[in-house]
Design a protein around this motif. Structure first.
Motif, PDB file in Angstrom:
ATOM      1  N   THR A   1      -8.544   3.519   0.985  1.00 12.42           N
ATOM      2  CA  THR A   1      -9.147   3.724   2.311  1.00 12.42           C
ATOM      3  C   THR A   1      -8.829   5.123   2.815  1.00 12.42           C
TER       4      THR A   1
ATOM      5  N   LEU B   1     -12.588   4.486   7.354  1.00  9.48           N
ATOM      6  CA  LEU B   1     -12.409   3.885   8.674  1.00  9.48           C
ATOM      7  C   LEU B   1     -12.322   5.023   9.683  1.00  9.48           C
TER       8      LEU B   1
ATOM      9  N   ALA C   1     -18.350   7.760   3.525  1.00  8.52           N
ATOM     10  CA  ALA C   1     -18.417   6.305   3.333  1.00  8.52           C
ATOM     11  C   ALA C   1     -19.481   5.964   2.310  1.00  8.52           C
TER      12      ALA C   1
ATOM     13  N   LYS D   1       0.850  -1.199   0.000  1.00  7.90           N
ATOM     14  CA  LYS D   1       0.000   0.000   0.000  1.00  7.90           C
ATOM     15  C   LYS D   1       0.888   1.253   0.000  1.00  7.90           C
TER      16      LYS D   1
ATOM     17  N   VAL E   1      -8.642   6.928   6.367  1.00  6.18           N
ATOM     18  CA  VAL E   1      -8.653   6.691   7.818  1.00  6.18           C
ATOM     19  C   VAL E   1      -8.786   8.056   8.487  1.00  6.18           C
TER      20      VAL E   1
ATOM     21  N   VAL F   1      -7.221  -1.728   8.207  1.00  7.88           N
ATOM     22  CA  VAL F   1      -7.041  -1.233   6.828  1.00  7.88           C
ATOM     23  C   VAL F   1      -6.847  -2.413   5.870  1.00  7.88           C
TER      24      VAL F   1
ATOM     25  N   ALA G   1     -13.542  -4.605   7.067  1.00  4.92           N
ATOM     26  CA  ALA G   1     -13.212  -3.515   7.999  1.00  4.92           C
ATOM     27  C   ALA G   1     -14.488  -2.811   8.462  1.00  4.92           C
TER      28      ALA G   1
ATOM     29  N   GLU H   1     -18.325   4.891  -1.761  1.00  2.35           N
ATOM     30  CA  GLU H   1     -18.415   3.441  -1.987  1.00  2.35           C
ATOM     31  C   GLU H   1     -18.374   3.090  -3.484  1.00  2.35           C
TER      32      GLU H   1
ATOM     33  N   VAL I   1      -4.036   4.951   0.644  1.00  2.00           N
ATOM     34  CA  VAL I   1      -4.556   5.155   2.007  1.00  2.00           C
ATOM     35  C   VAL I   1      -4.248   6.601   2.410  1.00  2.00           C
TER      36      VAL I   1
ATOM     37  N   ILE J   1     -13.734   3.185  -2.460  1.00  2.00           N
ATOM     38  CA  ILE J   1     -13.007   3.829  -1.355  1.00  2.00           C
ATOM     39  C   ILE J   1     -13.780   3.563  -0.067  1.00  2.00           C
ATOM     40  N   ARG J   2     -13.083   2.989   0.911  1.00  2.62           N
ATOM     41  CA  ARG J   2     -13.708   2.746   2.217  1.00  2.62           C
ATOM     42  C   ARG J   2     -13.270   3.823   3.195  1.00  2.62           C
TER      43      ARG J   2
END
Ligand SMILES: NC(=O)c1ccc[n+]([C@@H]2O[C@H](COP(=O)([O-])OP(=O)(O)OC[C@H]3O[C@@H](n4cnc5c(N)ncnc54)[C@H](OP(=O)(O)O)[C@@H]3O)[C@@H](O)[C@H]2O)c1
Length: 274
Positions: free
Chosen positions: A127, A172, A161, A2, A129, A229, A234, A165, A78, A169-170
Motif C-alpha cells: 500500500t 490510499l 492507483a 507489515k 499512503v 491499510v 480500503a 493495481e 507500506v 499495490i493499492r
C-alpha cells in the motif's frame, strides 16, 4: 506483520503512525530529515523500528533509505508519504521563493520517494499512503498554493492507483481536516508580502486561533489509517474528520450542479455533432 517506511516521522501524524504500527507488532522504518531527532524513538523496540535520514527534497536520501530498509527487513510493504508543510497567502501575495520549495517537499518530494520505493513495492505488493488534505479536495481563498500542491498529490495518487493495481499495490489518499499536530504551528509558512487587499481571505487569524485548538485527535486519525491499510475494501479517498467530510460533500454537490446545469451545451463539442 507489515513493514512500513514513513517520511516525516519527527512529529505529528508521521511520528504517531510510526509508534502505533511498531506497538502493534509491525516493523517500521521511521525517517526524518534530521535523524538525530528520532533516534531515541526506536530504542524500546528491539530492532523492529529503525530510524534513517530522509529529506524528501534530496532523492539520494530516499534511495539510500530504501536500500537500508531492504538490508534490514528485506523490504517494506507500506510506504507513507507523510512529509509536508503548508503555505498560506493569496496567490498574488506568494513569491516563487515561498511557493517553489513548498512544491519541492509536498509534490516532487513525494514523487521522488515513491519512485525510489517502487522497485521494492512492485516485488512485494502493498500500500502507498499519500497524505493529502481537505485542501486537496477543494480550493479556497488564502490557501491556493497549498491547495495546488495537495491537488497534485491527489492526481498523482489516482494515476498511481490505476498503474500499480497489476502489481498488487493499492493507494490510499488520506485527506485530513484540522488535526492537533505541529501543522498549524511550525509547518505553516505565511506569505511575507501581506496585502491589505486580501484581508478578507487571509488565514493569519485562522492559524493563530486554531493552532493547538484543532478539534481533530491525531491518534484517532492514526487508528482510522491503520484500519484502512488493513482492510480488504480500503477506499482510494479517505477524508478524515467531520471538516474534511463536509468539504467533500460540498465539492461533490457543487461539481454535480455545474456539470448538470451546463451538460447539454458542454457535451455538444464533437465533430459529428450538429
Ligand atoms: N494536521 C493537520 O491538520 C493536517 C491536515 C491536512 C493534512 N496534513 C498533512 O499531514 C502531513 C503531516 O503533517 P502533520 O500534521 O503531522 O504536521 P507536523 O507535525 O508539522 O509534521 C510535518 C512533518 O513533515 C516533515 N517534513 C517537512 N519537510 C520535510 C522534508 N523536506 N523532508 C522530510 N520531512 C519533512 C517534518 O519534519 P521536520 O521535523 O524535519 O520539520 C515533520 O516531521 C503533511 O503532509 C500535512 O500537509 C495535516
Amino acid at each position: 506483520m507489515k513493514t512500513w517506511l514513513i517520511t516525516g516521522s519527527s512529529s505529528g501524524f508521521g511520528q504517531r503512525l510510526a509508534l502505533a504500527a511498531v506497538r502493534r507488532g509491525d516493523q517500521v522504518i521511521a525517517t526524518a530529515r534530521n535523524v538525530k531527532a528520532i533516534e531515541a524513538m526506536a530504542e524500546p523496540f528491539g530492532g523492529r523500528m529503525i530510524t534513517l535520514p530522509l529529506d524528501v527534497t534530496a532523492a539520494a536520501t530516499a534511495k539510500a533509505a530504501v536500500a537500508r530498509a531492504v538490508e534490514a527487513f528485506g523490504g517494506f510493504d507500506v510506504l507513507v508519504n507523510n512529509a509536508g508543510y503548508g503555505l498560506f497567502g493569496a496567490i498574488e501575495e506568494g513569491t516563487p521563493e515561498e511557493y517553489r520549495p513548498m512544491f519541492e517537499v509536498n509534490v516532487f518530494g513525494l514523487i521522488e520517494t515513491t519512485r525510489a520505493a517502487l522497485p521494492v513495492l512492485r516485488r512485494s505488493g502493498g500500500t502507498i499512503v499519500n497524505m493529502s488534505s481537505g485542501a486537496g479536495i477543494a480550493g479556497s481563498g488564502g490557501g491556493g498554493y497549498y491547495n495546488a500542491a495537495k491537488f497534485a498529490v491527489e492526481g498523482i495518487s489516482e494515476a498511481l492507483a490505476g498503474e500499480l493495481e497489476p502489481f498488487g499495490i493499492r493507494v490510499l489518499i488520506v485527506e485530513p481536516g484540522p488535526f492537533r499536530t505541529d501543522f498549524l504551528g511550525r509547518s505553516i509558512t505565511l506569505a511575507a508580502n501581506e496585502m491589505p487587499e486580501y484581508a478578507a481571505s487571509s488565514r493569519k487569524r485562522y492559524r493563530e486561533t486554531n493552532d493547538g485548538n484543532q478539534a481533530g485527535d491525531p491518534d484517532k486519525a492514526i487508528a482510522v489509517i491503520l484500519q484502512a491499510v488493513d482492510a480488504d475494501d480500503a477506499p482510494l479517498h479517505l477524508p478524515l474528520g467531520p471538516v474534511a467530510h463536509a468539504i467533500a460533500e460540498r465539492k461533490m454537490a457543487a461539481f454535480r450542479r455545474d456539470i448538470e446545469a451546463w451538460r447539454s451545451v458542454s457535451i455538444a463539442t464533437d465533430f459529428d455533432q450538429p
